[in-house]
Design a protein around this motif. Structure first.
Motif, PDB file in Angstrom:
ATOM      1  N   GLN A  26      14.049   0.200  -1.547  1.00 25.46           N
ATOM      2  CA  GLN A  26      12.956   0.786  -0.781  1.00 25.46           C
ATOM      3  C   GLN A  26      12.139  -0.294  -0.097  1.00 25.46           C
ATOM      4  OE1 GLN A  26      10.870   3.124  -3.681  1.00 25.46           O
ATOM      5  NE2 GLN A  26      11.947   4.963  -3.091  1.00 25.46           N
ATOM      6  N   SER A  28       8.463  -0.654   2.570  1.00 22.88           N
ATOM      7  CA  SER A  28       7.290   0.073   3.031  1.00 22.88           C
ATOM      8  C   SER A  28       7.516   0.635   4.430  1.00 22.88           C
ATOM      9  CB  SER A  28       6.057  -0.834   3.028  1.00 22.88           C
ATOM     10  OG  SER A  28       6.199  -1.825   4.012  1.00 22.88           O
ATOM     11  N   SER A  29       6.733   1.617   4.790  1.00 23.77           N
ATOM     12  CA  SER A  29       6.912   2.256   6.096  1.00 23.77           C
ATOM     13  C   SER A  29       6.563   1.307   7.239  1.00 23.77           C
ATOM     14  CB  SER A  29       6.077   3.527   6.189  1.00 23.77           C
ATOM     15  OG  SER A  29       4.705   3.219   6.063  1.00 23.77           O
ATOM     16  N   SER A  30       5.668   0.349   6.996  1.00 26.40           N
ATOM     17  CA  SER A  30       5.341  -0.604   8.056  1.00 26.40           C
ATOM     18  C   SER A  30       6.519  -1.514   8.365  1.00 26.40           C
ATOM     19  CB  SER A  30       4.130  -1.445   7.657  1.00 26.40           C
ATOM     20  OG  SER A  30       4.419  -2.219   6.514  1.00 26.40           O
ATOM     21  N   PHE A  33       9.830   1.367   9.727  1.00 27.46           N
ATOM     22  CA  PHE A  33       9.711   2.037  11.011  1.00 27.46           C
ATOM     23  C   PHE A  33       9.249   1.115  12.125  1.00 27.46           C
ATOM     24  CE2 PHE A  33       9.129   5.494   7.898  1.00 27.46           C
ATOM     25  CZ  PHE A  33      10.289   6.180   8.192  1.00 27.46           C
ATOM     26  N   ILE A  48      -0.551   4.563   2.780  1.00 32.62           N
ATOM     27  CA  ILE A  48       0.591   3.929   2.128  1.00 32.62           C
ATOM     28  C   ILE A  48       0.179   2.750   1.263  1.00 32.62           C
ATOM     29  CG2 ILE A  48       2.242   4.688   3.859  1.00 32.62           C
ATOM     30  CD1 ILE A  48       2.192   1.839   4.968  1.00 32.62           C
TER      31      ILE A  48
END
Length: 51
Positions: A26, A28-30, A33, A48
């Motif tokens: 996994q 982080s979304s930063s 994306f 987040i």
């Protein structure tokens, strides 16, 4: 009763094992994306959490 205890023990073992494996994949979304079309900066302390 022994089979139920064995099933619960296996479920706990499997859950811990899968959590450890997923923790390595996994991100982080930063990070996930960030493309040329998305402007995701440092998340700071929003939904987040800290990076």
């Amino acid at each position: 009763m022994k089979s139920f205890v064995a099933a619960v023990a296996f479920a706990v073992f499997a859950a811990v094992g899968v959590a450890m494996v997923l923790n390595n994949f996994q991100e982080s979304s930063s990070v996930a994306f960030t493309t040329t079309g998305a402007r995701v900066g440092d998340p700071g302390h929003n939904l987040i959490g800290p990076s």
